[in-house]
Design an enzyme around this catalytic site. Structure first.
Site, PDB file in Angstrom:
ATOM      1  N   LYS A  14       0.849  -1.195   0.000  1.00  0.00           N
ATOM      2  CA  LYS A  14       0.000   0.000   0.000  1.00  0.00           C
ATOM      3  C   LYS A  14       0.878   1.235   0.000  1.00  0.00           C
ATOM      4  O   LYS A  14       2.045   1.221   0.407  1.00  0.00           O
ATOM      5  CB  LYS A  14      -0.952   0.016   1.195  1.00  0.00           C
ATOM      6  CG  LYS A  14      -0.281   0.066   2.582  1.00  0.00           C
ATOM      7  CD  LYS A  14       0.139   1.450   3.032  1.00  0.00           C
ATOM      8  CE  LYS A  14       0.788   1.403   4.421  1.00  0.00           C
ATOM      9  NZ  LYS A  14       1.481   2.687   4.769  1.00  0.00           N
ATOM     10  N   GLY A 102       4.647  -6.308   5.999  1.00  0.00           N
ATOM     11  CA  GLY A 102       4.358  -7.249   7.078  1.00  0.00           C
ATOM     12  C   GLY A 102       2.872  -7.369   7.348  1.00  0.00           C
ATOM     13  O   GLY A 102       2.340  -8.474   7.533  1.00  0.00           O
ATOM     14  N   ALA A 104       0.471  -6.719   5.218  1.00  0.00           N
ATOM     15  CA  ALA A 104      -0.142  -7.372   4.062  1.00  0.00           C
ATOM     16  C   ALA A 104       0.013  -8.888   4.156  1.00  0.00           C
ATOM     17  O   ALA A 104      -0.932  -9.644   3.883  1.00  0.00           O
ATOM     18  CB  ALA A 104       0.485  -6.852   2.770  1.00  0.00           C
ATOM     19  N   ASP A 134      -2.361  -1.762  10.676  1.00  0.00           N
ATOM     20  CA  ASP A 134      -2.682  -1.693   9.246  1.00  0.00           C
ATOM     21  C   ASP A 134      -3.340  -2.962   8.708  1.00  0.00           C
ATOM     22  O   ASP A 134      -3.843  -2.967   7.582  1.00  0.00           O
ATOM     23  CB  ASP A 134      -1.415  -1.417   8.418  1.00  0.00           C
ATOM     24  CG  ASP A 134      -0.914   0.008   8.562  1.00  0.00           C
ATOM     25  OD1 ASP A 134      -1.670   0.855   9.076  1.00  0.00           O
ATOM     26  OD2 ASP A 134       0.231   0.274   8.155  1.00  0.00           O
TER      27      ASP A 134
END
Length: 275
Positions: A14, A102, A104, A134
């Site tokens: 991202k 990480g 993701a 995240d």
């Protein structure tokens, strides 16, 4: 792609098209206000069944890998399955770069476990925020306004027709270090809300995109990481806009016409399945 009967999951990086910090909370977390966007750079997780537990092999150092945390929390909540999995993690997303690699990867494994054991996304999201701030975004993916510590996610219609180039620095920046360098006087300084920036992208308004692009952490790296600021300036000369992503150290440039990567509408997805 089929790999010896494995299930292959892609975990997309991202970028933060805008990123502001609103405040520091009493629990030590910072609240953000950001426009997140997945891009076509991805890690690949090849997953096969084994007798028990979780095994990880990778092309990078895997000690204390976040995937172990995913497995431990999953087993704690749902009980350990009668069989386990071996994950071959092919890392392509640079680490400590602000690209969410990480997180993701964690979301990709969580996505796989959810599909395998038929667990609804709503439950996975509650587990995801315990793994990392995240991680919930990557389960939803695409384009989204993200607030709070990462748990408040508003998905938006996909942005299409944009391309991205990345420049990385030899020295990564840990998220913890970057946040520790933030002065509260810098909070809430973004020139536009994420929604205004989103509309600028939707309308392909280059001037407004440039005006509204913002990352609070550039104030930190300006004094401590000269190479990163040089990379931002370099991309700004050739792209619509350029900025730091996350807390760094990667910087991105956005273009209408060409670039190594493009905007994508998923955070994680199956490449091909065969279990």
């Amino acid at each position: 792609m089929e790999q010896n009967g494995s299930t292959v999951v892609r975990a997309y990086a991202k970028i933060n098209l805008s990123l502001d910090v609103v405040k520091k909370r009493d629990d030590g977390y910072h609240e953000i206000n950001s426009l997140f966007q997945n891009i076509s750079l991805y890690d690949r997780l090849s997953i096969v069944k084994i007798d028990r537990g979780l095994e990880i092999k990778s092309n990078v150092e895997i000690e204390n890998n976040i995937l172990y945390k995913v497995w431990d929390l999953f087993c704690e909540k749902y009980k350990e399955p009668e069989f386990g999995f071996r994950v071959i993690l092919e890392k392509n997303i640079p680490m400590e770069a602000g690209l969410g690699g990480g997180s993701a990867d964690a979301a990709a494994l969580l996505f796989f476990l959810g599909k395998t054991f038929k667990i609804p996304t709503s439950e996975l999201l509650n587990l995801a925020i315990k793994i990392g701030s995240d991680v919930p975004f990557f389960l939803i993916g695409g384009t989204a306004v993200v607030k709070g510590k990462g748990e408040k996610i508003e998905p938006l219609p996909a942005l299409k027709g944009y391309y991205v180039d990345l420049l990385t620095s030899e020295n990564g920046i840990s998220t913890k270090e970057a946040y520790s360098l933030l002065n509260p006087s810098l909070f809430n300084r973004a020139p536009c809300s994420p929604y205004v920036l989103y509309e600028a992208y939707k309308n392909r308004n280059a001037g407004e995109i440039k005006r509204c692009t913002y990352n609070i952490f550039e104030k930190v790296v300006a004094n401590n990481y000269k190479e990163i600021m040089a990379n931002i300036k370099r991309l700004r000369r050739t792209h619509i806009t350029a900025a730091l992503t996350g807390s760094g150290s990667a910087v991105f440039g956005v273009s209408f016409r060409d670039g190594k990567y493009k905007f994508v509408s998923r955070g994680v997805e199956y490449e091909e399945t065969k279990l």
